[in-house]
Design a protein around this motif. Structure first.
Motif, PDB file in Angstrom:
ATOM      1  N   ARG A  44       0.847  -1.200   0.000  1.00 36.49           N
ATOM      2  CA  ARG A  44       0.000   0.000   0.000  1.00 36.49           C
ATOM      3  C   ARG A  44       0.880   1.246   0.000  1.00 36.49           C
ATOM      4  O   ARG A  44       1.310   1.692  -1.041  1.00 36.49           O
ATOM      5  CB  ARG A  44      -0.991  -0.017   1.161  1.00 36.49           C
ATOM      6  CG  ARG A  44      -1.985  -1.176   1.062  1.00 36.49           C
ATOM      7  CD  ARG A  44      -3.061  -1.082   2.131  1.00 36.49           C
ATOM      8  NE  ARG A  44      -3.961  -2.229   2.049  1.00 36.49           N
ATOM      9  CZ  ARG A  44      -4.980  -2.423   2.856  1.00 36.49           C
ATOM     10  NH1 ARG A  44      -5.249  -1.561   3.828  1.00 36.49           N
ATOM     11  NH2 ARG A  44      -5.752  -3.499   2.717  1.00 36.49           N
ATOM     12  N   LEU A  45       1.204   1.798   1.158  1.00 38.69           N
ATOM     13  CA  LEU A  45       2.132   2.926   1.199  1.00 38.69           C
ATOM     14  C   LEU A  45       3.563   2.409   1.117  1.00 38.69           C
ATOM     15  O   LEU A  45       3.965   1.565   1.927  1.00 38.69           O
ATOM     16  CB  LEU A  45       1.945   3.722   2.499  1.00 38.69           C
ATOM     17  CG  LEU A  45       0.641   4.494   2.657  1.00 38.69           C
ATOM     18  CD1 LEU A  45       0.568   5.108   4.050  1.00 38.69           C
ATOM     19  CD2 LEU A  45       0.504   5.570   1.593  1.00 38.69           C
ATOM     20  N   PRO A  46       4.378   2.914   0.178  1.00 40.43           N
ATOM     21  CA  PRO A  46       5.745   2.401   0.010  1.00 40.43           C
ATOM     22  C   PRO A  46       6.735   3.033   0.981  1.00 40.43           C
ATOM     23  O   PRO A  46       7.831   3.443   0.598  1.00 40.43           O
ATOM     24  CB  PRO A  46       6.063   2.777  -1.440  1.00 40.43           C
ATOM     25  CG  PRO A  46       5.308   4.050  -1.650  1.00 40.43           C
ATOM     26  CD  PRO A  46       4.035   3.918  -0.847  1.00 40.43           C
ATOM     27  N   VAL A  47       6.343   3.145   2.249  1.00 42.89           N
ATOM     28  CA  VAL A  47       7.207   3.782   3.246  1.00 42.89           C
ATOM     29  C   VAL A  47       7.147   3.029   4.569  1.00 42.89           C
ATOM     30  O   VAL A  47       6.158   2.372   4.891  1.00 42.89           O
ATOM     31  CB  VAL A  47       6.809   5.260   3.504  1.00 42.89           C
ATOM     32  CG1 VAL A  47       6.994   6.086   2.250  1.00 42.89           C
ATOM     33  CG2 VAL A  47       5.375   5.372   4.000  1.00 42.89           C
ATOM     34  N   ARG A  48       8.232   3.152   5.325  1.00 38.08           N
ATOM     35  CA  ARG A  48       8.298   2.709   6.712  1.00 38.08           C
ATOM     36  C   ARG A  48       8.784   3.892   7.552  1.00 38.08           C
ATOM     37  O   ARG A  48       9.557   4.724   7.078  1.00 38.08           O
ATOM     38  CB  ARG A  48       9.273   1.537   6.876  1.00 38.08           C
ATOM     39  CG  ARG A  48       8.719   0.206   6.398  1.00 38.08           C
ATOM     40  CD  ARG A  48       9.759  -0.895   6.540  1.00 38.08           C
ATOM     41  NE  ARG A  48       9.164  -2.193   6.255  1.00 38.08           N
ATOM     42  CZ  ARG A  48       8.710  -3.029   7.168  1.00 38.08           C
ATOM     43  NH1 ARG A  48       8.821  -2.723   8.455  1.00 38.08           N
ATOM     44  NH2 ARG A  48       8.169  -4.170   6.839  1.00 38.08           N
ATOM     45  N   PHE A  49       8.352   3.900   8.821  1.00 38.10           N
ATOM     46  CA  PHE A  49       8.797   4.959   9.723  1.00 38.10           C
ATOM     47  C   PHE A  49       8.863   4.419  11.137  1.00 38.10           C
ATOM     48  O   PHE A  49       7.901   3.818  11.634  1.00 38.10           O
ATOM     49  CB  PHE A  49       7.849   6.161   9.666  1.00 38.10           C
ATOM     50  CG  PHE A  49       8.254   7.293  10.576  1.00 38.10           C
ATOM     51  CD1 PHE A  49       9.459   7.949  10.381  1.00 38.10           C
ATOM     52  CD2 PHE A  49       7.444   7.683  11.631  1.00 38.10           C
ATOM     53  CE1 PHE A  49       9.846   8.988  11.223  1.00 38.10           C
ATOM     54  CE2 PHE A  49       7.819   8.722  12.470  1.00 38.10           C
ATOM     55  CZ  PHE A  49       9.023   9.375  12.265  1.00 38.10           C
ATOM     56  N   LEU A  50      10.013   4.622  11.783  1.00 45.36           N
ATOM     57  CA  LEU A  50      10.297   4.078  13.112  1.00 45.36           C
ATOM     58  C   LEU A  50      10.074   2.563  13.141  1.00 45.36           C
ATOM     59  O   LEU A  50       9.687   1.999  14.168  1.00 45.36           O
ATOM     60  CB  LEU A  50       9.436   4.766  14.182  1.00 45.36           C
ATOM     61  CG  LEU A  50       9.686   6.258  14.367  1.00 45.36           C
ATOM     62  CD1 LEU A  50       8.780   6.811  15.454  1.00 45.36           C
ATOM     63  CD2 LEU A  50      11.147   6.556  14.689  1.00 45.36           C
ATOM     64  N   ASN A  51      10.308   1.920  12.030  1.00 47.26           N
ATOM     65  CA  ASN A  51      10.067   0.481  11.880  1.00 47.26           C
ATOM     66  C   ASN A  51      10.895   0.011  10.689  1.00 47.26           C
ATOM     67  O   ASN A  51      10.356  -0.299   9.626  1.00 47.26           O
ATOM     68  CB  ASN A  51       8.573   0.228  11.653  1.00 47.26           C
ATOM     69  CG  ASN A  51       8.240  -1.252  11.621  1.00 47.26           C
ATOM     70  OD1 ASN A  51       9.058  -2.093  11.940  1.00 47.26           O
ATOM     71  ND2 ASN A  51       7.033  -1.563  11.203  1.00 47.26           N
ATOM     72  N   GLN A  52      12.205  -0.019  10.888  1.00 52.11           N
ATOM     73  CA  GLN A  52      13.121  -0.279   9.777  1.00 52.11           C
ATOM     74  C   GLN A  52      12.923  -1.664   9.173  1.00 52.11           C
ATOM     75  O   GLN A  52      12.621  -2.633   9.866  1.00 52.11           O
ATOM     76  CB  GLN A  52      14.570  -0.140  10.262  1.00 52.11           C
ATOM     77  CG  GLN A  52      15.596  -0.213   9.141  1.00 52.11           C
ATOM     78  CD  GLN A  52      17.015  -0.048   9.661  1.00 52.11           C
ATOM     79  OE1 GLN A  52      17.229   0.360  10.805  1.00 52.11           O
ATOM     80  NE2 GLN A  52      17.993  -0.375   8.836  1.00 52.11           N
ATOM     81  N   SER A  53      13.072  -1.742   7.857  1.00 46.04           N
ATOM     82  CA  SER A  53      13.038  -3.030   7.164  1.00 46.04           C
ATOM     83  C   SER A  53      14.003  -3.996   7.829  1.00 46.04           C
ATOM     84  O   SER A  53      15.120  -3.621   8.180  1.00 46.04           O
ATOM     85  CB  SER A  53      13.445  -2.840   5.705  1.00 46.04           C
ATOM     86  OG  SER A  53      12.566  -1.948   5.046  1.00 46.04           O
ATOM     87  N   GLN A  54      13.582  -5.250   8.003  1.00 51.31           N
ATOM     88  CA  GLN A  54      14.445  -6.181   8.726  1.00 51.31           C
ATOM     89  C   GLN A  54      14.245  -7.625   8.296  1.00 51.31           C
ATOM     90  O   GLN A  54      13.240  -7.995   7.694  1.00 51.31           O
ATOM     91  CB  GLN A  54      14.193  -6.087  10.225  1.00 51.31           C
ATOM     92  CG  GLN A  54      12.868  -6.691  10.686  1.00 51.31           C
ATOM     93  CD  GLN A  54      12.779  -6.821  12.200  1.00 51.31           C
ATOM     94  OE1 GLN A  54      13.161  -5.930  12.953  1.00 51.31           O
ATOM     95  NE2 GLN A  54      12.256  -7.946  12.673  1.00 51.31           N
ATOM     96  N   ILE A  55      15.250  -8.409   8.618  1.00 57.26           N
ATOM     97  CA  ILE A  55      15.155  -9.857   8.663  1.00 57.26           C
ATOM     98  C   ILE A  55      15.514 -10.259  10.092  1.00 57.26           C
ATOM     99  O   ILE A  55      15.995  -9.424  10.864  1.00 57.26           O
ATOM    100  CB  ILE A  55      16.082 -10.539   7.635  1.00 57.26           C
ATOM    101  CG1 ILE A  55      17.545 -10.100   7.849  1.00 57.26           C
ATOM    102  CG2 ILE A  55      15.632 -10.212   6.218  1.00 57.26           C
ATOM    103  CD1 ILE A  55      18.533 -10.727   6.875  1.00 57.26           C
ATOM    104  N   SER A  56      15.262 -11.502  10.461  1.00 60.00           N
ATOM    105  CA  SER A  56      15.469 -11.910  11.857  1.00 60.00           C
ATOM    106  C   SER A  56      16.286 -13.191  11.944  1.00 60.00           C
ATOM    107  O   SER A  56      16.161 -14.078  11.091  1.00 60.00           O
ATOM    108  CB  SER A  56      14.125 -12.135  12.561  1.00 60.00           C
ATOM    109  OG  SER A  56      13.407 -10.937  12.693  1.00 60.00           O
ATOM    110  N   ILE A  57      17.074 -13.287  12.997  1.00 58.91           N
ATOM    111  CA  ILE A  57      17.758 -14.532  13.342  1.00 58.91           C
ATOM    112  C   ILE A  57      17.153 -15.040  14.652  1.00 58.91           C
ATOM    113  O   ILE A  57      17.117 -14.318  15.647  1.00 58.91           O
ATOM    114  CB  ILE A  57      19.269 -14.363  13.519  1.00 58.91           C
ATOM    115  CG1 ILE A  57      19.908 -13.788  12.250  1.00 58.91           C
ATOM    116  CG2 ILE A  57      19.916 -15.696  13.877  1.00 58.91           C
ATOM    117  CD1 ILE A  57      21.390 -13.505  12.403  1.00 58.91           C
TER     118      ILE A  57
END
Length: 281
Positions: A261-274
């Motif tokens: 939908r909105l192509p933005v993130r804010f105070l929620n950085q793109s991530q992967i997890s271990i």
């Protein structure tokens, strides 16, 4: 200083403050949206002996996004992770995706780092007419599609029993059959794109569920966090991170790598997890 001159100086100060604040805000949005980080979670389990550990890299909700030329930024994080297994918990593509070249390139490069990759579909795959072709291409790359299927991974002397659920979620007779016949002495891991699956699995022998779908709210606010996430409405109970959904049973929601939908993130950085499973028996 005259009153008029003082008024002009104040207006200039307010203008510069607004300009700097706007620049800072836009810079933060750009960074959170386009630069990937790796989150790390450590879980103790008595299903594995002490010293008998297992690590899983989770990638969720990419939505066909690229991070740098030929995915260089996300591949750098994957190479640093050095995990035993990679799991992709849905929405590798977006429902609007019309070409698969980008995600297939990413998968090819990921397999050079770690050939052990499991995948389950997400709601955007369910709505995309290219999904059958995507699944075929993933199988050609020796990625195991785990929708309503299971696999046993050896963790030295222990067993990680991994079960995947697809579009039918907890209503799948096959999923219920797999859970009913699972050995509770093994560490039982469920991959479910949608975290609301917990509503249907009370009493089932599951140690950990790995999910995505929520994007962690995608846009978060100071002191408030996420306001709305899919399927949970306003101020959700489960948006990102680790939760105990039933005594001794954990749910981990990765906030995802891409956007929708909105192509933005804010105070929620793109991530992967271990996810580090540490033996404690």
């Amino acid at each position: 200083m005259s009153r008029k001159r003082g008024s002009i100086m104040l207006k200039k100060l307010l203008y510069m403050t607004g300009l700097i604040s706007t620049f800072g805000l836009l810079s933060k949005v750009y960074y959170d949206t386009n630069f990937i980080k790796t989150a790390s979670v450590t879980l103790l389990t008595d299903k594995l002996k002490k010293g008998n550990n297992y690590s899983i890299l989770q990638i969720s909700d990419l939505h066909n996004k690229t991070f740098g030329k030929n995915h260089q930024r996300i591949l750098k994080e994957i190479k640093k992770a050095k995990t035993d297994l990679i799991v992709i918990t849905g929405d590798l593509i977006d429902r609007k995706t019309t070409k698969l070249d980008s995600v297939i390139l990413l998968v090819k490069e990921m397999r050079k780092v770690n050939p052990n990759i499991l995948y389950i579909t997400g709601n955007h795959e369910w709505d995309n007419p290219l999904t059958s072709e995507l699944l075929l291409q993933l199988k050609k790359q020796h990625v195991q599609v785990l929708d309503d299927k299971e696999v046993h991974m050896q963790a030295n002397e222990g067993i990680i029993h991994i079960i995947g659920t697809g579009r039918k979620l907890a209503k799948s007779e096959k999923l219920i059959h797999l859970l009913e016949h699972a050995n509770p002495d093994n560490f039982i891991l469920l991959l479910s794109h949608i975290p609301n699956v917990v509503k249907h699995l009370s009493g089932r022998p599951i140690d950990l569920i790995l999910s995505g779908h929520t994007h962690g709210g995608q846009i978060r606010f100071p002191y408030v966090g996420s306001v709305v996430v899919p399927d949970q409405g306003v101020f959700p109970a489960f948006d990102q991170g680790i939760y105990e959904w039933e005594e001794g049973k954990l749910l981990y929601i990765d906030s995802g790598a891409g956007t929708t939908r909105l192509p933005v993130r804010f105070l929620n950085q793109s991530q992967i997890s271990i996810i580090h499973l540490i033996g404690n028996r």
